[in-house]
Write a protein that holds these residues in place. Structure first.
Motif, PDB file in Angstrom:
ATOM      1  N   GLY A  40       0.827  -1.191   0.000  1.00  0.00           N
ATOM      2  CA  GLY A  40       0.000   0.000   0.000  1.00  0.00           C
ATOM      3  C   GLY A  40       0.863   1.242   0.000  1.00  0.00           C
ATOM      4  N   MET A  41       0.372   2.283   0.603  1.00  0.00           N
ATOM      5  CA  MET A  41       1.070   3.561   0.637  1.00  0.00           C
ATOM      6  C   MET A  41       2.270   3.483   1.578  1.00  0.00           C
ATOM      7  SD  MET A  41      -0.633   7.200   1.708  1.00  0.00           S
ATOM      8  CE  MET A  41       0.352   8.668   2.014  1.00  0.00           C
ATOM      9  N   PRO A  42       3.454   3.942   1.142  1.00  0.00           N
ATOM     10  CA  PRO A  42       4.599   3.970   2.049  1.00  0.00           C
ATOM     11  C   PRO A  42       4.310   4.889   3.230  1.00  0.00           C
ATOM     12  CG  PRO A  42       5.301   4.290  -0.229  1.00  0.00           C
ATOM     13  CD  PRO A  42       3.805   4.395  -0.218  1.00  0.00           C
ATOM     14  N   PRO A  43       4.562   4.469   4.460  1.00  0.00           N
ATOM     15  CA  PRO A  43       4.289   5.325   5.617  1.00  0.00           C
ATOM     16  C   PRO A  43       4.976   6.685   5.539  1.00  0.00           C
ATOM     17  CG  PRO A  43       4.715   3.080   6.327  1.00  0.00           C
ATOM     18  CD  PRO A  43       5.017   3.127   4.867  1.00  0.00           C
ATOM     19  N   ASP A  44       6.149   6.743   4.920  1.00  0.00           N
ATOM     20  CA  ASP A  44       6.844   8.025   4.807  1.00  0.00           C
ATOM     21  C   ASP A  44       6.067   9.043   3.983  1.00  0.00           C
ATOM     22  OD1 ASP A  44       8.915   7.322   6.415  1.00  0.00           O
ATOM     23  OD2 ASP A  44      10.309   6.837   4.802  1.00  0.00           O
ATOM     24  N   ARG A  45       5.173   8.569   3.108  1.00  0.00           N
ATOM     25  CA  ARG A  45       4.326   9.503   2.358  1.00  0.00           C
ATOM     26  C   ARG A  45       3.345  10.199   3.295  1.00  0.00           C
ATOM     27  NH1 ARG A  45       3.958  12.030  -1.892  1.00  0.00           N
ATOM     28  NH2 ARG A  45       1.864  11.364  -2.489  1.00  0.00           N
ATOM     29  N   LEU A  46       2.798   9.448   4.259  1.00  0.00           N
ATOM     30  CA  LEU A  46       1.914  10.064   5.251  1.00  0.00           C
ATOM     31  C   LEU A  46       2.700  11.033   6.127  1.00  0.00           C
ATOM     32  CD1 LEU A  46      -0.890  10.238   6.565  1.00  0.00           C
ATOM     33  CD2 LEU A  46      -0.199   8.345   8.070  1.00  0.00           C
ATOM     34  N   ARG A  47       3.917  10.653   6.508  1.00  0.00           N
ATOM     35  CA  ARG A  47       4.745  11.553   7.321  1.00  0.00           C
ATOM     36  C   ARG A  47       5.047  12.844   6.557  1.00  0.00           C
ATOM     37  NH1 ARG A  47       7.977   8.205   9.160  1.00  0.00           N
ATOM     38  NH2 ARG A  47       7.432   8.269  11.375  1.00  0.00           N
ATOM     39  N   TRP A  48       5.354  12.726   5.265  1.00  0.00           N
ATOM     40  CA  TRP A  48       5.605  13.929   4.466  1.00  0.00           C
ATOM     41  C   TRP A  48       4.371  14.818   4.448  1.00  0.00           C
ATOM     42  CZ3 TRP A  48       2.781  15.739   0.419  1.00  0.00           C
ATOM     43  CH2 TRP A  48       3.274  16.906  -0.188  1.00  0.00           C
ATOM     44  N   LEU A  49       3.183  14.211   4.227  1.00  0.00           N
ATOM     45  CA  LEU A  49       1.960  14.993   4.145  1.00  0.00           C
ATOM     46  C   LEU A  49       1.701  15.747   5.442  1.00  0.00           C
ATOM     47  CD1 LEU A  49      -0.757  15.845   2.900  1.00  0.00           C
ATOM     48  CD2 LEU A  49      -1.703  13.680   3.768  1.00  0.00           C
ATOM     49  N   LEU A  50       1.806  15.065   6.575  1.00  0.00           N
ATOM     50  CA  LEU A  50       1.509  15.718   7.842  1.00  0.00           C
ATOM     51  C   LEU A  50       2.546  16.792   8.177  1.00  0.00           C
ATOM     52  CD1 LEU A  50       0.218  12.746  10.013  1.00  0.00           C
ATOM     53  CD2 LEU A  50      -1.067  14.414   8.696  1.00  0.00           C
ATOM     54  N   ALA A  51       3.802  16.540   7.824  1.00  0.00           N
ATOM     55  CA  ALA A  51       4.822  17.573   8.018  1.00  0.00           C
ATOM     56  C   ALA A  51       4.511  18.792   7.163  1.00  0.00           C
ATOM     57  CB  ALA A  51       6.204  17.013   7.685  1.00  0.00           C
ATOM     58  N   TYR A  52       4.065  18.554   5.934  1.00  0.00           N
ATOM     59  CA  TYR A  52       3.699  19.653   5.026  1.00  0.00           C
ATOM     60  C   TYR A  52       2.537  20.448   5.611  1.00  0.00           C
ATOM     61  CZ  TYR A  52       1.989  21.995   0.796  1.00  0.00           C
ATOM     62  OH  TYR A  52       1.567  22.940  -0.112  1.00  0.00           O
ATOM     63  N   ALA A 112       0.428   3.706  10.555  1.00  0.00           N
ATOM     64  CA  ALA A 112      -0.055   5.094  10.476  1.00  0.00           C
ATOM     65  C   ALA A 112      -0.181   5.762  11.838  1.00  0.00           C
ATOM     66  CB  ALA A 112      -1.398   5.142   9.751  1.00  0.00           C
ATOM     67  N   LEU A 113      -0.612   5.016  12.862  1.00  0.00           N
ATOM     68  CA  LEU A 113      -0.846   5.642  14.166  1.00  0.00           C
ATOM     69  C   LEU A 113       0.394   6.341  14.729  1.00  0.00           C
ATOM     70  CD1 LEU A 113      -2.668   6.310  16.551  1.00  0.00           C
ATOM     71  CD2 LEU A 113      -2.043   4.081  17.544  1.00  0.00           C
ATOM     72  N   PRO A 114       1.587   5.737  14.682  1.00  0.00           N
ATOM     73  CA  PRO A 114       2.753   6.451  15.217  1.00  0.00           C
ATOM     74  C   PRO A 114       2.993   7.788  14.515  1.00  0.00           C
ATOM     75  CG  PRO A 114       3.260   4.135  14.915  1.00  0.00           C
ATOM     76  CD  PRO A 114       1.928   4.367  14.256  1.00  0.00           C
ATOM     77  N   ILE A 115       2.682   7.856  13.218  1.00  0.00           N
ATOM     78  CA  ILE A 115       2.892   9.101  12.475  1.00  0.00           C
ATOM     79  C   ILE A 115       1.828  10.120  12.842  1.00  0.00           C
ATOM     80  CG2 ILE A 115       3.083  10.106  10.165  1.00  0.00           C
ATOM     81  CD1 ILE A 115       3.990   7.301   9.206  1.00  0.00           C
ATOM     82  N   LEU A 116       0.583   9.695  12.961  1.00  0.00           N
ATOM     83  CA  LEU A 116      -0.478  10.594  13.404  1.00  0.00           C
ATOM     84  C   LEU A 116      -0.166  11.150  14.787  1.00  0.00           C
ATOM     85  CD1 LEU A 116      -3.551   8.456  12.276  1.00  0.00           C
ATOM     86  CD2 LEU A 116      -2.812  10.611  11.240  1.00  0.00           C
TER      87      LEU A 116
END
Length: 331
Positions: free
Chosen positions: A30-42, A86-90
């Protein structure tokens, strides 16, 4: 001074949806977790407002101001990789989110039908798959990974066009056709989140909402089954968590997948809000439904390219798609 982004997004919010995340230990794709981290940082760096979904829905109902640069995050179906990846990044970015649960899946009563299709075709030793679906005989080459991926997608699309009962019968036929036994419980890569994990995520601002018991396309179910899927999934979520999200998620979620019948069932179950997969911004005009007191929010996929994601959250995508529509070009 008002920026282009603020002018584009004022009075509306982008609701983003996500599904699977890559987890090498589990074998999920699925989606690489780092993509979610990039989005939230942005989003945090540019001071976007990441809203609780109920807060957004209530603002639309009451006519409260929706601040420019507002975003809400949603996760569909309730897979284990959503909690683990995803939860650790959220939590890292203190971002509220909603996970919509297929409650029979979380309860261990079933595993999701499209995962069964993928499992059976991925594990067949046959180079050609011949099977009958919806009174039609079909054949797909399955010798290569690319051919199998095509067969999985084609059969999954066909499965969306039949009833839940027909689909369950077809999966047994597919098991015979592929010569692969279908396990009673999902393999590790397809496993659901557990209720104790849902409750743990709740402490970090991730709330759970209902998304049916078994994930049928409701418009293809009879009235009693459709109503039960809505009521029972909402009952289970309320039973298991402290702050249940009173927002329903329509399976598949296109305009053909639910009707006034389902909207009335939501109201009778005590739910005032739902989300679809119809593409668009959540705004007073875009979220109206034909049933008074019910609000259906459109969403965007969060699993898209970086440039498009930036356009979506900024609100600029609305202008881009409007221009494309006027020119008659694909978006």
């Amino acid at each position: 001074m008002v920026t282009v982004s603020e002018a584009s997004s004022a009075g509306r919010a982008a609701v983003l949806m996500f599904h699977r995340f890559q987890d090498p230990a589990r074998g999920s794709e699925g989606m690489p977790p780092d993509r979610l981290r990039w989005l939230l940082a942005y989003l945090r760096k540019r001071r976007y407002h990441i809203l609780d979904l109920e807060e957004l829905a209530q603002a639309l109902v009451t006519g409260s101001t929706i601040r420019a640069r507002s975003v809400a995050l949603t996760f569909d179906d309730g897979y284990a990789d959503q909690f683990e990846m995803a939860l650790p990044i959220l939590t890292e970015f203190d971002a509220p989110a909603t996970v919509f649960l297929t409650t029979g899946f979380v309860d261990g009563q079933l595993w999701l039908w499209w995962d069964q299709v993928e499992h059976l075709i991925s594990n067949t030793l046959l180079s050609v798959l011949a099977v009958r679906i919806a009174d039609q005989d079909v054949r797909y080459p399955t010798a290569t990974l690319q051919e199998r991926a095509h067969a999985i997608e084609a059969i999954a699309q066909r499965c969306k066009q039949i009833s839940d009962e027909e689909r369950r019968a077809f999966l047994q036929l597919l098991s015979q056709a592929t010569e692969v036994e279908l396990p009673l419980r999902p393999p590790q890569r397809y496993q659901p989140i557990r209720w104790d994990q849902v409750r743990a995520a709740e402490r970090f601002g991730v709330r759970a909402g209902p998304g049916t018991v078994s994930h049928p396309i409701l418009s293809r179910a009879d009235t009693a089954r459709s109503d039960w899927e809505i009521r029972e999934s909402w009952r289970r979520v309320q039973e298991e968590v402290q702050r249940p999200m009173p927002v329903f998620c329509f399976p598949n979620g296109t305009l053909e997948d639910f009707s006034v019948r389902e909207l009335n069932s939501l109201r009778n179950a005590g739910l005032s809000f739902a989300v679809s997969t119809v593409r668009g911004y959540a705004s007073p005009g875009a979220s109206k439904s034909p049933v008074p007191g019910i609000l259906t929010l459109p969403r965007f996929s969060g699993e898209t390219t970086t440039p498009e994601l930036v356009r979506i959250v900024s609100g600029v995508q609305r202008w881009v798609e409007g221009a494309m529509n006027r020119l008659g070009r694909p978006r």
